[in-house]
Design an enzyme around this catalytic site. Structure first.
Site, mmCIF file in Angstrom:
data_model
loop_
_atom_site.group_PDB
_atom_site.id
_atom_site.type_symbol
_atom_site.label_atom_id
_atom_site.label_comp_id
_atom_site.label_asym_id
_atom_site.label_seq_id
_atom_site.Cartn_x
_atom_site.Cartn_y
_atom_site.Cartn_z
ATOM 1 N N PRO A 207 0.793 -1.228 0.000
ATOM 2 C CA PRO A 207 0.000 0.000 0.000
ATOM 3 C C PRO A 207 0.824 1.277 0.000
ATOM 4 O O PRO A 207 1.826 1.384 0.705
ATOM 5 C CB PRO A 207 -0.806 -0.094 1.305
ATOM 6 C CG PRO A 207 -0.896 -1.542 1.586
ATOM 7 C CD PRO A 207 0.394 -2.127 1.086
ATOM 8 N N ASN A 208 0.379 2.212 -0.812
ATOM 9 C CA ASN A 208 0.888 3.572 -0.914
ATOM 10 C C ASN A 208 2.249 3.685 -1.586
ATOM 11 O O ASN A 208 2.742 4.795 -1.787
ATOM 12 C CB ASN A 208 0.911 4.276 0.456
ATOM 13 C CG ASN A 208 -0.472 4.406 1.027
ATOM 14 O OD1 ASN A 208 -1.386 4.871 0.337
ATOM 15 N ND2 ASN A 208 -0.665 3.975 2.259
ATOM 16 N N ARG B 236 5.088 11.160 -1.898
ATOM 17 C CA ARG B 236 4.701 10.959 -0.505
ATOM 18 C C ARG B 236 5.914 11.090 0.415
ATOM 19 O O ARG B 236 6.844 10.292 0.334
ATOM 20 C CB ARG B 236 4.084 9.567 -0.338
ATOM 21 C CG ARG B 236 3.719 9.241 1.081
ATOM 22 C CD ARG B 236 3.207 7.814 1.200
ATOM 23 N NE ARG B 236 3.007 7.494 2.595
ATOM 24 C CZ ARG B 236 3.298 6.330 3.142
ATOM 25 N NH1 ARG B 236 3.790 5.354 2.392
ATOM 26 N NH2 ARG B 236 3.092 6.135 4.406
ATOM 27 N N TYR C 165 10.914 8.853 2.447
ATOM 28 C CA TYR C 165 10.958 7.782 1.449
ATOM 29 C C TYR C 165 11.836 8.094 0.237
ATOM 30 O O TYR C 165 12.023 7.239 -0.620
ATOM 31 C CB TYR C 165 9.539 7.429 0.994
ATOM 32 C CG TYR C 165 8.668 6.977 2.138
ATOM 33 C CD1 TYR C 165 8.897 5.759 2.766
ATOM 34 C CD2 TYR C 165 7.632 7.765 2.612
ATOM 35 C CE1 TYR C 165 8.113 5.342 3.834
ATOM 36 C CE2 TYR C 165 6.846 7.357 3.669
ATOM 37 C CZ TYR C 165 7.090 6.153 4.279
ATOM 38 O OH TYR C 165 6.324 5.741 5.334
ATOM 39 N N ASN D 284 8.233 -5.344 -0.143
ATOM 40 C CA ASN D 284 8.045 -4.147 0.663
ATOM 41 C C ASN D 284 6.551 -4.078 0.913
ATOM 42 O O ASN D 284 5.783 -3.637 0.057
ATOM 43 C CB ASN D 284 8.548 -2.892 -0.052
ATOM 44 C CG ASN D 284 8.417 -1.654 0.818
ATOM 45 O OD1 ASN D 284 7.687 -1.647 1.807
ATOM 46 N ND2 ASN D 284 9.116 -0.595 0.443
ATOM 47 N N ALA E 158 2.825 -0.490 5.156
ATOM 48 C CA ALA E 158 2.203 -0.532 6.479
ATOM 49 C C ALA E 158 1.673 -1.919 6.844
ATOM 50 O O ALA E 158 1.542 -2.240 8.027
ATOM 51 C CB ALA E 158 1.077 0.497 6.553
ATOM 52 N N GLU F 64 12.537 -9.038 3.059
ATOM 53 C CA GLU F 64 11.749 -7.870 3.442
ATOM 54 C C GLU F 64 12.585 -6.612 3.192
ATOM 55 O O GLU F 64 13.752 -6.566 3.580
ATOM 56 C CB GLU F 64 11.391 -7.983 4.925
ATOM 57 C CG GLU F 64 10.627 -6.821 5.486
ATOM 58 C CD GLU F 64 10.407 -6.936 6.995
ATOM 59 O OE1 GLU F 64 9.402 -6.376 7.464
ATOM 60 O OE2 GLU F 64 11.225 -7.562 7.696
ATOM 61 N N HIS G 181 12.497 -2.199 3.286
ATOM 62 C CA HIS G 181 11.855 -0.928 3.643
ATOM 63 C C HIS G 181 12.776 0.204 3.256
ATOM 64 O O HIS G 181 13.989 0.125 3.491
ATOM 65 C CB HIS G 181 11.547 -0.850 5.139
ATOM 66 C CG HIS G 181 10.602 -1.900 5.583
ATOM 67 N ND1 HIS G 181 9.258 -1.843 5.308
ATOM 68 C CD2 HIS G 181 10.812 -3.051 6.241
ATOM 69 C CE1 HIS G 181 8.675 -2.928 5.791
ATOM 70 N NE2 HIS G 181 9.601 -3.676 6.354
ATOM 71 N N ARG H 116 11.449 5.033 13.640
ATOM 72 C CA ARG H 116 10.231 5.807 13.414
ATOM 73 C C ARG H 116 9.237 5.593 14.555
ATOM 74 O O ARG H 116 9.599 5.190 15.648
ATOM 75 C CB ARG H 116 9.645 5.437 12.045
ATOM 76 C CG ARG H 116 10.640 5.813 10.926
ATOM 77 C CD ARG H 116 10.106 5.616 9.565
ATOM 78 N NE ARG H 116 8.891 6.412 9.372
ATOM 79 C CZ ARG H 116 8.025 6.172 8.403
ATOM 80 N NH1 ARG H 116 8.214 5.173 7.557
ATOM 81 N NH2 ARG H 116 6.956 6.917 8.270
#
Length: 146
Positions: free
Chosen positions: A13-14, A21, A26, A78, A81, A102, A104, A111
């Site tokens: 998502p996103n 964004r 990012y 990735n 969320a 994984e 990110h 964070r």
């Protein structure tokens, strides 16, 4: 000539909003920029990449299962969320033998508290985080060694 080994690169998502964004978190690279880098790198490594993005958890689950059924060499994931909430992704990764890396862009541990726990990490082969778009290249290099 035989088909090249395939690495699935799945984005949650996103991630379609990369470049717009929160670039301070990012980075400014778009998902298309990252895909182009991945395709070039894969070609140099003698691999193919299947790059996909969805805002829907079920698509990611289906694609993990597809990667395993199609004999993919590895999956770079990735999950965005969903990393922190998706038991379904955890179970899908656990159910397949295909190694999952994984990735990110940011470092979730640096964070918000709710980002500190990954439900993906315990069933992933490894995690690369905090290196921005370079993380995808590092993951592809690692995946090429499987």
């Amino acid at each position: 000539m035989a088909n090249k080994p395939v690495i699935f690169v799945l984005n949650g998502p996103n991630l379609n909003l990369l470049g717009m964004r929160e670039p301070e978190i990012y980075g400014s690279a778009t998902l298309d920029d990252i895909a182009g880098q991945m395709e070039d790198q894969a070609s140099a490594l003698g691999l193919d990449v299947e790059i996909r993005q969805s805002n829907h958890e079920g698509h990611l689950v289906d694609w993990l299962q597809e990667a395993a059924a199609d004999g993919a060499k590895a999956v770079i994931l990735n999950a965005g969320a969903l990393t922190h909430t998706s038991v379904a992704l955890h179970d899908a990764i656990k159910a397949i033998e295909t190694p999952v890396i994984e990735v990110h862009l940011s470092n979730p541990a640096a964070r918000e508290e709710f980002r500190h726990k990954s439900l993906v990490a315990p069933v992933a082969k490894g995690t690369i985080c905090g290196f921005g778009a370079l993380g995808y290249q590092l993951a592809l290099d690692a995946a090429s060694k499987f």
